[in-house]
Design a protein around this motif. Structure first.
Motif, short mmCIF file in Angstrom:
data_model
loop_
_atom_site.label_atom_id
_atom_site.label_comp_id
_atom_site.label_asym_id
_atom_site.label_seq_id
_atom_site.Cartn_x
_atom_site.Cartn_y
_atom_site.Cartn_z
N GLN A 193 0.98 -1.05 -0.01
CA GLN A 193 0.16 -0.15 -0.02
C GLN A 193 1.09 1.39 0.43
O GLN A 193 0.51 2.66 0.40
N GLY A 194 2.10 1.44 -0.13
CA GLY A 194 3.43 2.08 -0.03
C GLY A 194 3.23 3.03 1.29
O GLY A 194 3.44 4.50 1.52
N LEU A 195 2.79 2.66 2.24
CA LEU A 195 2.98 3.01 3.45
C LEU A 195 4.01 2.44 3.92
O LEU A 195 4.69 2.37 4.35
N PRO A 196 4.39 4.13 4.74
CA PRO A 196 5.93 4.03 5.26
C PRO A 196 5.89 3.78 6.85
O PRO A 196 5.09 3.14 7.59
N PHE A 197 6.69 2.20 6.98
CA PHE A 197 6.84 1.57 8.21
C PHE A 197 8.98 2.31 8.66
O PHE A 197 10.37 1.42 7.58
N ILE A 198 9.08 2.37 9.93
CA ILE A 198 10.64 2.68 10.31
C ILE A 198 10.21 1.78 11.24
O ILE A 198 9.77 1.74 12.59
N SER A 199 11.59 1.41 11.36
CA SER A 199 12.47 0.26 12.88
C SER A 199 12.79 0.96 13.10
O SER A 199 14.30 1.57 12.94
N VAL A 200 13.35 1.06 14.71
CA VAL A 200 13.74 1.18 15.23
C VAL A 200 14.80 0.58 16.13
O VAL A 200 13.65 0.08 16.78
N LEU A 201 15.89 0.39 16.13
CA LEU A 201 16.35 -1.01 17.12
C LEU A 201 16.78 -0.40 18.32
O LEU A 201 18.02 0.81 18.32
N THR A 202 16.56 -0.93 19.28
CA THR A 202 17.08 -0.22 20.70
C THR A 202 18.36 -1.57 21.15
O THR A 202 17.71 -2.47 21.31
N ASP A 203 18.38 -1.27 22.64
CA ASP A 203 19.37 -1.93 23.24
C ASP A 203 18.38 -2.93 24.05
O ASP A 203 17.78 -2.00 24.73
N PRO A 204 17.99 -3.90 24.46
CA PRO A 204 19.09 -4.99 22.62
C PRO A 204 17.84 -6.05 21.94
O PRO A 204 16.89 -5.44 22.54
N THR A 205 18.09 -5.65 20.43
CA THR A 205 17.27 -5.95 20.04
C THR A 205 17.61 -7.94 18.87
O THR A 205 18.44 -7.27 18.38
N THR A 206 17.31 -8.65 19.79
CA THR A 206 17.71 -9.76 19.10
C THR A 206 17.09 -11.35 19.03
O THR A 206 16.03 -10.97 18.81
N GLY A 207 17.12 -12.34 18.40
CA GLY A 207 16.76 -12.97 18.28
C GLY A 207 15.46 -13.12 16.89
O GLY A 207 15.51 -12.18 16.14
N GLY A 208 14.36 -13.83 16.75
CA GLY A 208 13.26 -13.40 16.32
C GLY A 208 12.75 -11.80 16.06
O GLY A 208 11.98 -11.60 14.86
N VAL A 209 12.86 -11.63 16.74
CA VAL A 209 12.61 -9.33 16.43
C VAL A 209 13.48 -8.84 15.07
O VAL A 209 12.98 -9.04 14.80
N THR A 210 14.38 -9.47 15.49
CA THR A 210 15.48 -8.80 14.75
C THR A 210 15.58 -9.54 12.85
O THR A 210 15.78 -9.17 11.77
N ALA A 211 15.08 -11.45 13.38
CA ALA A 211 14.81 -12.14 12.26
C ALA A 211 13.08 -11.61 12.11
O ALA A 211 13.25 -12.91 11.14
N SER A 212 12.79 -10.59 11.64
CA SER A 212 11.12 -10.62 11.30
C SER A 212 10.73 -8.76 11.26
O SER A 212 11.84 -8.41 10.80
N PHE A 213 10.06 -8.71 12.55
CA PHE A 213 10.27 -6.92 11.91
C PHE A 213 11.04 -5.82 11.92
O PHE A 213 11.15 -4.90 11.40
N ALA A 214 11.89 -6.58 12.82
CA ALA A 214 12.76 -5.17 13.29
C ALA A 214 14.13 -4.51 12.33
O ALA A 214 14.25 -3.62 11.55
#
Lengths: 284, 310
Positions: A193-214
């Motif tokens: 749909q051309g909508l923006p998604f900005i992902s902000v990774l903060t301390d700590p971001t690991t595992g399945g979160v990094t390996a999906s939406f982040a």
């Protein structure tokens, strides 16, 4: 010498005991350099150490205060809670752990969704609370992010996700794993749909979160010095049986390897996001 | 003496090495299961059994004219991930799957079935290839998990998996996923977003290995059996939670006891699944796939106030 003498003849008008009481709650230690800092000074500096620039961890709700215009938003789906589908029990029951976490954080699960404006643009922000079971993602967080995506689609709003998480929630088994697919499928729609998604990774971001939406943002940005990775450093060290290089899995390491779009200091974050939204959307 | 040696090299004594050793041991375990329904722990061991058919065994028994395609056109070719095209009952299709090895040498060559970013990128490249030429995709899951290593992190293991999840969700062609052995977390799911998800009777699918879970929550990997129970990771559990579509029965004693029979049963299941989803239009299929994953998860709605803005 003078210092030595002073210690022998204390000048302080109040006894030591009283002095301790007075300073209590005034100082905090920086997690980076260990310096004692005035809490007030630290707060004014957005919990970034004025001495070493270490970005100390802040709560999920503080992130919303930091980004939303006028620090105002409407919260969504705050009433969703886990029903412990596996009836999980290790040394302690998951139900008990949940209750303790709910009491200590005042949240029902590890994510806050807020809708408001950022630079005048309608924006939905999801912010993960690390203090709640390590910011882990189970059914509730998966559902809340999915609903946030649907709300963004519905209102043609921008989506921002602040990640701070150890990964998926073991106590909800493979159901939590499937949240990775569920959220990613939603992000595919947002993308279409051309909508923006900005992902902000903060301390700590690991595992399945990094390996999906982040890692699926139109922009993936991180705060300085944040630990970001797929596998935990201990797991890697013991698999390959070598010491890890200095600065491994820090924001700057990922930036250097082309895995992040930018490392942005906390004080510049809102400005950065607004200029990105200026590029992505029509002026409101 | 042995104790002294362990103290000299503390790494031999730490929990992670312990986990790897335990997993390897369970692959070698002797199992006799002719007379009873396997326990959860026996199923974990069956799923990891070194004689169990691997992806290439099914490629040989279920498909014809297989042509293996290598590399991700970015970095390299990952031997822990098989990709290629073949025919399934005369219909052209793409096959993707994790590949383990049996001997020490093969195990090393296949990196114990643990794919790196280039493996996941190769897999997606072949899936897009299938999409372009409008051919169905069969994926076979059998991995402890994605490889945890410095090189994998440097090249974006997390990004590779994440990207697969998003792109698989919107592939316009039929995707049929079968868990044939170990379904190890994100590394499994990265080729696991499909229209139909089948699990062999004695396979398992989990957010973390039982050993890993035990070492975190019990602080001792020897509690793996308890962890396996608690994680509810069997095909039977997943079907009950509505997370998979079908359990494919195995011959008595496990898939490795009669590979021919196993192939026959799986062949029928795959044919049935393919027929069912081929009837749908592309748009319907993509919508159903989305709804299928959208519905996963359980929670309750309470009456409480959130943290309100100023």
């Amino acid at each position: 010498m003078a210092w030595f003498r002073r210690k022998q003849n204390p000048q302080a008008p109040t006894p030591n005991e009283q002095r301790t009481v007075k300073t209590e709650g005034l100082f905090a230690k920086c997690d980076g350099c260990g310096q004692s800092l005035f809490i007030k000074e630290l707060e004014d500096n957005l919990h970034v150490c004025p001495k070493c620039n270490h970005h100390n961890r802040i709560s999920a709700v503080d992130r919303l205060h930091l980004i939303f215009d006028d620090e105002a938003w409407v919260e969504w789906d705050a009433n969703l809670a886990s029903n412990d589908p596996l009836n999980f029990f290790d040394k302690k029951s998951y139900a008990e752990r949940l209750q303790a976490m709910q009491e200590s954080t005042g949240l029902l699960d590890a994510l806050i969704t807020g809708e408001g404006q950022v630079g005048g643009y309608p924006t939905i922000i999801c912010s993960i609370e690390l203090a709640f079971v390590g910011g882990s993602i189970g059914s509730v967080v998966g559902e809340k992010i999915s609903r946030a995506i649907e709300r963004a689609l519905d209102k043609r709003a921008a989506l921002l996700i602040f990640s701070a998480s150890g990964g998926m929630r073991m106590q909800e088994g493979v159901m939590s794993l499937m949240q990775m697919a569920k959220i990613s499928a939603g992000l595919a729609r947002l993308d279409e749909q051309g909508l923006p998604f900005i992902s902000v990774l903060t301390d700590p971001t690991t595992g399945g979160v990094t390996a999906s939406f982040a890692m699926l943002g139109d922009l993936n940005i991180a705060e300085p010095g944040a630990q970001i990775g797929f596998a935990g450093p201990r797991v890697i060290e013991q698999t390959i049986r070598q010491k890890l290089p200095e600065g491994f899995q820090r924001s700057e390491f990922l930036l250097e390897h082309g895995m992040l779009d930018a490392v942005v200091e906390r004080k510049d974050l809102k400005k950065f996001i607004i200029s990105a939204l200026d590029f992505m959307l029509k002026k409101p | 003496m042995a104790e002294k040696k362990m103290q000299l090299d503390p790494r031999d004594n730490d929990s992670m090495t312990d986990i790897r050793r335990r997993i390897l041991e369970s692959e070698e375990a002797n199992l006799t299961l002719d007379t009873h329904t396997p326990s959860v722990w026996e199923r974990v061991k069956l799923a990891r059994h070194k004689d169990r058919p691997y992806t290439l065994d099914y490629v040989e028994s279920l498909f014809t004219e297989f042509v293996e395609i290598h590399g991700d056109r970015r970095f390299g070719d990952d031997h822990a991930m098989i990709a290629g095209f073949a025919k399934f009952h005369d219909q052209p299709c793409v096959i993707i799957g994790h590949q383990k090895g049996r001997t020490t040498k093969q195990r090393q060559f296949r990196n114990f079935g643990q794919a790196k970013p280039e493996g996941y990128r190769k897999a997606l490249r072949l899936m897009k290839f299938a999409e372009k030429f409008n051919r169905p995709i069969f994926t076979f899951i059998d991995t402890q998990g994605a490889y945890p290593g410095i090189d994998a992190e440097e090249r974006g293991q997390a990004e590779a998996i994440a990207y697969n999840l998003r792109e698989m969700a919107r592939l316009r062609v039929p995707v049929i996923v079968t868990v044939i052995g170990e379904g190890g977390s994100g590394g499994a799911l990265a080729i696991g977003v499909g229209d139909k998800i089948l699990m062999l009777e004695n396979s398992f699918y989990s957010v973390i290995s039982p050993e890993g879970c035990a070492s975190i929550l019990w602080r001792d990997a020897s509690f793996a059996e308890q962890a396996a129970q608690a994680l509810k990771l069997t095909a039977q559990d997943l079907l009950a939670f509505g997370l998979i579509d079908k359990i494919v029965p195995e011959p008595k004693g496990g898939a490795h006891t009669d590979e021919g029979k196993m192939a026959e049963i799986l062949d029928a299941a795959l044919q049935e699944a393919l027929q069912e989803i081929s009837r749908l239009s592309d748009a319907e299929r993509v919508e159903r796939r989305y709804q299928k994953f959208r519905a996963m998860g359980e929670f309750e709605e309470r009456h409480t106030q959130g943290v309100a803005g100023k």
